[in-house]
Write a protein that holds these residues in place. Structure first.
Motif, PDB file in Angstrom:
ATOM      1  N   SER A  45       0.874  -1.167   0.000  1.00 51.70           N
ATOM      2  CA  SER A  45       0.000   0.000   0.000  1.00 51.70           C
ATOM      3  C   SER A  45       0.913   1.219   0.000  1.00 51.70           C
ATOM      4  CB  SER A  45      -0.866   0.029   1.251  1.00 51.70           C
ATOM      5  OG  SER A  45      -1.445  -1.235   1.452  1.00 51.70           O
ATOM      6  N   CYS A  46       0.674   2.142  -0.902  1.00 49.59           N
ATOM      7  CA  CYS A  46       1.597   3.265  -1.112  1.00 49.59           C
ATOM      8  C   CYS A  46       1.745   4.100   0.166  1.00 49.59           C
ATOM      9  CB  CYS A  46       1.075   4.133  -2.246  1.00 49.59           C
ATOM     10  SG  CYS A  46       2.149   5.517  -2.602  1.00 49.59           S
ATOM     11  N   PRO A  47       2.974   4.313   0.625  1.00 55.87           N
ATOM     12  CA  PRO A  47       3.182   5.073   1.859  1.00 55.87           C
ATOM     13  C   PRO A  47       3.197   6.585   1.643  1.00 55.87           C
ATOM     14  CG  PRO A  47       5.295   4.286   1.053  1.00 55.87           C
ATOM     15  CD  PRO A  47       4.243   3.791   0.083  1.00 55.87           C
ATOM     16  N   GLU A  50       0.590  11.783   0.202  1.00 51.74           N
ATOM     17  CA  GLU A  50      -0.277  12.457  -0.769  1.00 51.74           C
ATOM     18  C   GLU A  50      -1.124  11.463  -1.557  1.00 51.74           C
ATOM     19  OE1 GLU A  50       2.369  15.019  -2.958  1.00 51.74           O
ATOM     20  OE2 GLU A  50       3.034  15.862  -1.041  1.00 51.74           O
ATOM     21  N   HIS A  51      -0.891  10.217  -1.344  1.00 52.23           N
ATOM     22  CA  HIS A  51      -1.683   9.188  -2.020  1.00 52.23           C
ATOM     23  C   HIS A  51      -2.562   8.513  -0.955  1.00 52.23           C
ATOM     24  CE1 HIS A  51      -1.663   5.335  -4.763  1.00 52.23           C
ATOM     25  NE2 HIS A  51      -2.887   5.702  -4.385  1.00 52.23           N
ATOM     26  N   ALA A  52      -3.817   8.926  -0.931  1.00 55.47           N
ATOM     27  CA  ALA A  52      -4.797   8.361   0.022  1.00 55.47           C
ATOM     28  C   ALA A  52      -4.303   8.429   1.468  1.00 55.47           C
ATOM     29  CB  ALA A  52      -5.132   6.919  -0.365  1.00 55.47           C
ATOM     30  N   HIS A  77       8.424   2.462  -6.589  1.00 55.48           N
ATOM     31  CA  HIS A  77       7.660   3.195  -7.602  1.00 55.48           C
ATOM     32  C   HIS A  77       6.178   2.875  -7.457  1.00 55.48           C
ATOM     33  CE1 HIS A  77       6.507   5.065 -11.338  1.00 55.48           C
ATOM     34  NE2 HIS A  77       5.953   3.927 -11.733  1.00 55.48           N
ATOM     35  N   CYS A  78       5.394   3.917  -7.261  1.00 52.99           N
ATOM     36  CA  CYS A  78       3.948   3.698  -7.176  1.00 52.99           C
ATOM     37  C   CYS A  78       3.325   3.848  -8.554  1.00 52.99           C
ATOM     38  CB  CYS A  78       3.295   4.676  -6.197  1.00 52.99           C
ATOM     39  SG  CYS A  78       1.512   4.443  -6.129  1.00 52.99           S
ATOM     40  N   PHE A  79       2.659   2.794  -8.979  1.00 49.19           N
ATOM     41  CA  PHE A  79       2.080   2.785 -10.315  1.00 49.19           C
ATOM     42  C   PHE A  79       0.822   3.651 -10.366  1.00 49.19           C
ATOM     43  CE2 PHE A  79       4.578  -1.042  -9.802  1.00 49.19           C
ATOM     44  CZ  PHE A  79       5.352  -1.044 -10.953  1.00 49.19           C
ATOM     45  N   ALA A  80       0.257   3.998  -9.217  1.00 49.65           N
ATOM     46  CA  ALA A  80      -0.963   4.805  -9.203  1.00 49.65           C
ATOM     47  C   ALA A  80      -0.656   6.297  -9.103  1.00 49.65           C
ATOM     48  CB  ALA A  80      -1.859   4.366  -8.050  1.00 49.65           C
ATOM     49  N   CYS A  81       0.208   6.691  -8.154  1.00 51.34           N
ATOM     50  CA  CYS A  81       0.442   8.132  -7.970  1.00 51.34           C
ATOM     51  C   CYS A  81       1.785   8.590  -8.513  1.00 51.34           C
ATOM     52  CB  CYS A  81       0.329   8.520  -6.487  1.00 51.34           C
ATOM     53  SG  CYS A  81       1.752   7.995  -5.489  1.00 51.34           S
ATOM     54  N   GLY A  82       2.624   7.656  -8.922  1.00 49.61           N
ATOM     55  CA  GLY A  82       3.903   8.052  -9.524  1.00 49.61           C
ATOM     56  C   GLY A  82       5.016   8.302  -8.519  1.00 49.61           C
TER      57      GLY A  82
END
Ligand SMILES: [Zn+2]
Length: 343
Positions: A45-47, A50-52, A77-82
């Motif tokens: 889960s993206c840490p 700024e992403h959720a 690398h987060c594929f959703a927020c970059g």
């Protein structure tokens, strides 16, 4: 494999992220809801706050496990927020110290040098490919007789040279050869298996006064070791240490310690990664500095941590060995160019 400041981390990558999650939670920071290994990445889960708010439900953030064509192990690398960062920077950010060396220090202390009392508890599924160590019964009260030792001194065996020993070291450490070691092992049903004779090298282990406490053996045709049962394992090589040795390498196996000695550095072996009794023996020696040459794997890392706690009065460093190699595998040149770090 992750690295930190160029040093390899011999822990499973998922365990490292789980430990990060655990220590963050202790600090009231709840991240990495999901952690999942998928091929070359660990998906988490993206840490990124700024992403959720760091509470992403589905894991879209990948942490690379291996070096790839366009990114290195540890690249996040987060594929959703970059969001993109090296692992150590992501760790700094998670703890609230972005842009600092906090993440590097955290990795180094927790997984390379074994610092801090907050050492993670990692379940013990030892996956290192170690040779079997058989414990054999043997009376523990009496010293091994000269007559018995004399039998092992009859021959040089080529395997001695294959393992990089020299005639001088064979003499000094009384390394011998036994063509027909008889191993008996107890089975679960109470019966005894008597194995065919085993060809092995013999390594007498002496106490500080030169009395032979027992003989450890290494099979010539496979990597098995044989050690006596019911015996408080002592440090191997105490008697042979130069009396004025100020710097001594600590190895797990006898062969590795003898390789160090062949290369010109005093060394001892622990027949493993160290016990309390051995730590006491090491503390009692007038040695100023110990250099840990434990095998580059999880058991070796744990041993480093235990010895660090046990040898508080000594200067302690550690050799960084290439993955999958031990000291006996190294040439003299490779041995002398090993990186050494304080622990
Ligand atoms: Zn993200």
């Amino acid at each position: 494999m992750f690295t930190v400041r160029g040093l390899p981390i011999y822990y499973d990558e998922v365990e490292i992220i789980r430990e990060l999650k655990r220590q963050l939670a202790e600090n009231g920071i709840h991240l990495f809801n999901k952690i999942k290994r998928t091929g070359d990445n660990i998906m988490v889960s993206c840490p990124n706050p700024e992403h959720a708010g760091g509470q992403e439900r589905k894991p879209s953030c990948g942490i690379r496990i291996n070096d790839g064509r366009d990114s290195k192990a540890g690249q996040v690398h987060c594929f959703a927020c970059g969001y993109t960062a090296p692992l150590e920077e992501m760790i700094s950010m998670c703890f609230g110290y972005p842009g600092t060396s906090y993440g590097e220090d955290w990795l180094l202390e927790n997984f390379v040098t074994g610092d801090g009392d907050e050492r993670p508890h990692i379940p013990c599924e030892i996956s290192r490919e170690i040779p079997n160590i058989f414990n054999i019964g043997q009376p523990t009260q009496n010293y091994i007789s000269e007559e018995e030792l004399q039998q092992y001194r009859q021959f040089y065996h080529e395997y001695m040279w294959k393992r990089k020993l020299t005639p001088e070291i064979v003499e000094k450490y009384d390394v011998g050869y036994q063509p027909d070691f008889r191993l008996e092992t107890k089975n679960e049903d109470g019966t005894t298996t008597i194995w065919p004779p085993i060809e092995c090298l013999t390594f007498p282990c002496r106490d500080i006064n030169g009395n032979t406490l027992f003989v450890s053996r290494r099979a010539i045709h496979n990597k098995n070791f044989f050690l006596p049962n019911d015996f408080e394992k002592p440090v191997y090589g105490l008697y042979e240490l130069p009396k004025d040795a100020k710097v001594v390498i600590i190895c797990e196996s006898v062969i590795n310690a003898l390789t160090c000695v062949v290369y010109g550095v005093p060394a001892v072996a622990l027949f493993g990664t160290g016990t309390q009794y051995q730590a006491k023996q090491l503390n009692d020696l007038p040695v100023r500095k110990y250099v840990l040459g434990l095998d580059p794997d999880r058991a070796g890392n744990k041993g480093t941590y235990r010895l660090k706690k046990a040898l508080k009065g000594k200067i302690l460093t550690k050799l960084i060995l290439p993955e999958g190699k031990d000291i006996n595998d190294l040439s003299r040149e490779e041995f002398y160019s090993l990186p050494e770090v304080y622990v």
